[in-house]
Design an enzyme around this catalytic site. Structure first.
Site, PDB file in Angstrom:
ATOM      1  N   ALA A   1      -6.155  16.339 -50.189  1.00 35.83           N
ATOM      2  CA  ALA A   1      -5.204  17.315 -50.740  1.00 35.83           C
ATOM      3  C   ALA A   1      -4.905  17.015 -52.209  1.00 35.83           C
ATOM      4  O   ALA A   1      -4.851  17.925 -53.048  1.00 35.83           O
ATOM      5  CB  ALA A   1      -3.917  17.283 -49.919  1.00 35.83           C
TER       6      ALA A   1
ATOM      7  N   GLY B   1       3.171   1.950 -48.099  1.00 30.94           N
ATOM      8  CA  GLY B   1       4.472   1.736 -47.465  1.00 30.94           C
ATOM      9  C   GLY B   1       5.460   1.060 -48.401  1.00 30.94           C
ATOM     10  O   GLY B   1       5.289   1.076 -49.628  1.00 30.94           O
TER      11      GLY B   1
ATOM     12  N   ASP C   1       4.459   2.509 -40.082  1.00 33.06           N
ATOM     13  CA  ASP C   1       5.762   1.900 -39.752  1.00 33.06           C
ATOM     14  C   ASP C   1       6.961   2.850 -39.886  1.00 33.06           C
ATOM     15  O   ASP C   1       8.033   2.565 -39.350  1.00 33.06           O
ATOM     16  CB  ASP C   1       6.012   0.682 -40.653  1.00 33.06           C
ATOM     17  CG  ASP C   1       4.982  -0.418 -40.449  1.00 33.06           C
ATOM     18  OD1 ASP C   1       4.271  -0.382 -39.429  1.00 33.06           O
ATOM     19  OD2 ASP C   1       4.898  -1.312 -41.311  1.00 33.06           O
TER      20      ASP C   1
ATOM     21  N   ARG D   1       3.979  -9.423 -17.643  1.00 30.99           N
ATOM     22  CA  ARG D   1       2.704  -9.399 -18.364  1.00 30.99           C
ATOM     23  C   ARG D   1       2.981  -8.906 -19.784  1.00 30.99           C
ATOM     24  O   ARG D   1       3.806  -8.011 -19.984  1.00 30.99           O
ATOM     25  CB  ARG D   1       1.701  -8.444 -17.708  1.00 30.99           C
ATOM     26  CG  ARG D   1       1.241  -8.893 -16.336  1.00 30.99           C
ATOM     27  CD  ARG D   1       0.348 -10.129 -16.429  1.00 30.99           C
ATOM     28  NE  ARG D   1      -0.175 -10.517 -15.130  1.00 30.99           N
ATOM     29  CZ  ARG D   1       0.445 -11.305 -14.259  1.00 30.99           C
ATOM     30  NH1 ARG D   1       1.653 -11.793 -14.541  1.00 30.99           N
ATOM     31  NH2 ARG D   1      -0.114 -11.623 -13.110  1.00 30.99           N
TER      32      ARG D   1
HETATM   33  O1  F6P Z   1       2.432  -2.048 -42.313  1.00 31.30           O
HETATM   34  C1  F6P Z   1       1.579  -1.651 -41.297  1.00 31.30           C
HETATM   35  C2  F6P Z   1       1.326  -2.778 -40.333  1.00 31.30           C
HETATM   36  O2  F6P Z   1       0.408  -2.304 -39.373  1.00 31.30           O
HETATM   37  C3  F6P Z   1       2.548  -3.395 -39.680  1.00 31.30           C
HETATM   38  O3  F6P Z   1       3.038  -2.624 -38.615  1.00 31.30           O
HETATM   39  C4  F6P Z   1       2.018  -4.737 -39.274  1.00 31.30           C
HETATM   40  O4  F6P Z   1       3.044  -5.684 -39.150  1.00 31.30           O
HETATM   41  C5  F6P Z   1       1.109  -5.101 -40.394  1.00 31.30           C
HETATM   42  O5  F6P Z   1       0.723  -3.871 -40.995  1.00 31.30           O
HETATM   43  C6  F6P Z   1      -0.122  -5.869 -40.013  1.00 31.30           C
HETATM   44  O6  F6P Z   1      -0.778  -6.191 -41.190  1.00 31.30           O
HETATM   45  P1  F6P Z   1      -2.269  -6.737 -41.278  1.00 31.30           P
HETATM   46  O7  F6P Z   1      -3.185  -5.616 -40.904  1.00 31.30           O
HETATM   47  O8  F6P Z   1      -2.408  -7.132 -42.700  1.00 31.30           O
HETATM   48  O9  F6P Z   1      -2.356  -7.859 -40.321  1.00 31.30           O
END
Ligand code: F6P
Length: 353
Positions: free
Chosen positions: A28, A108, A134, A277
């Site tokens: 876009a 983010g 997130d 679990r």
């Molecule tokens: O910010 C996105 C995210 O997926 C978070 O939810 C998670 O804590 C983090 O990135 C994991 O980061 P990486 O892929 O660098 O391990």
């Protein structure tokens, strides 16, 4: 409106964790910018690629057939150097040397801060798009990728419920979100979880429990005090069992603490004889085809970002606020954290009784 004469070349980068819908945003941005008379360059691998001078020109065809693809064609990275001012200054020199007039960052919370400081310290114009599963950016109701991640997690939770029910078992399902509980709250409610555990602040988590007077309490517990957390959770699970609920799904936000969910499970077993679990959904939540919502959001946000630049504005981010896509000052999203909505925890508990 005539082209913004201060801008000729626009660069786009994706930063931090990838999110489904980033490609739809790149498409876009590229197509709207070219339509309005600007040239567009993609920067590979986020801020790291920027510091390496990794630019490629994008044209109308280079963004064909990507709207439905997860990940990002530009690739992304985490770039610790960008926390340091000297590298941000270096980045502004690289951008200027490459004749880029404006930088668009899709990312983010951390990526927003990098972009904000880049403009503040060097005067280099930036516009941000919220791209992260997130949903942790203050100022926008939704970020690109959140909806897909929630739906992906939900699909797994529905499957887990089948086996939980067949075995009369407790499952602790850990979802992503770093220190933000948005994914956990959303999938917890949509998946009918018995309990949701989310971060309350940097050092605490919150969960809703039913006390002996049948009242729902949102209890904040220190992350250092996992024994108390397990005690409250165990008492809650035992109350559910007493009412005939033999299986339970507990959604645990990862909370930025390694091994968090496994520790809860170990405590449940050791101190309360509750067998459970653990399922860590992990990076599965980041991949896959973006949902209609994320493609739509990314497309409209991409359009709006170029429109914002076209009107001569920078230092803004694009947000969805009460169903309207709009540009807001970047500063309003910086240095704040989206904490959990206590009401959602209460509602989810009432609905799972
Ligand atoms: O910010 C996105 C995210 O997926 C978070 O939810 C998670 O804590 C983090 O990135 C994991 O980061 P990486 O892929 O660098 O391990």
């Amino acid at each position: 409106m005539k082209k913004n004469s201060k801008i000729k070349n626009i660069a786009i980068l994706c930063s931090g964790g990838d999110a489904p819908g980033m490609n739809a945003a790149i498409r876009a941005l590229t197509r709207t910018a070219i339509f309005k008379g600007y040239s567009v360059f993609g920067i590979k691998r986020g801020y790291s690629g920027l510091l390496e001078g990794s630019f490629i020109e994008l044209n109308l065809r280079s963004v064909a057939n990507i709207i439905q693809k997860g990940g990002t064609i530009l690739k992304t990275s985490r770039c610790p150097q960008f926390f340091e001012k000297e590298y941000r200054i270096e980045a502004s020199h690289i951008l200027r040397r490459n004749k880029i007039d404006t930088l668009i960052v899709i990312g983010g919370e951390g990526s927003y801060t990098g972009a904000y400081l880049l403009e503040k310290e060097t005067g280099f114009p930036v516009v941000c798009l919220p791209g992260t599963i997130d949903n942790d950016i203050v100022g926008t109701d939704y970020t690109i990728g959140f909806d897909t991640a929630v739906n992906t997690a939900l699909e797994s939770i529905d499957r887990i419920r089948d086996t939980a029910s067949a075995h009369d078992r407790v499952f602790l399902v850990e979802v992503m979100g770093r220190t933000c509980g948005e994914i956990a709250q959303r999938v917890g409610i949509a998946g009918g979880a018995e309990t949701i555990i989310v971060p309350e602040d940097k050092n605490k988590i919150t969960m809703s429990v039913l006390n002996n007077e049948n009242k729902i309490l949102n209890t904040a517990i220190s992350l250092q005090n996992l024994k108390t957390l397990s005690e409250k959770l165990a008492s809650d699970l035992k109350k559910s069992q007493a009412k005939g609920k033999m299986s339970s799904i507990v959604i645990v936000a990862e909370s930025g603490k390694p091994e968090f969910t496994y520790q809860i499970a170990r405590n449940l077993k050791k101190f309360h004889k509750i067998d459970s679990r653990v399922v860590i959904l992990g990076h599965v939540q980041r991949g896959g085809t973006p949902s209609a919502m994320d493609r739509y959001l990314a497309s409209l946000m991409g359009y709006e970002a170029i429109e914002t630049l076209h009107q001569g504005k920078s230092n803004h981010s694009i947000a969805l606020i009460q169903n309207k896509i709009t540009a807001i000052p970047l500063k309003s999203s910086i240095g704040q954290h989206k904490w959990n909505d206590q009401k959602l925890l209460t509602v989810s508990k009432i609905l799972s009784i």
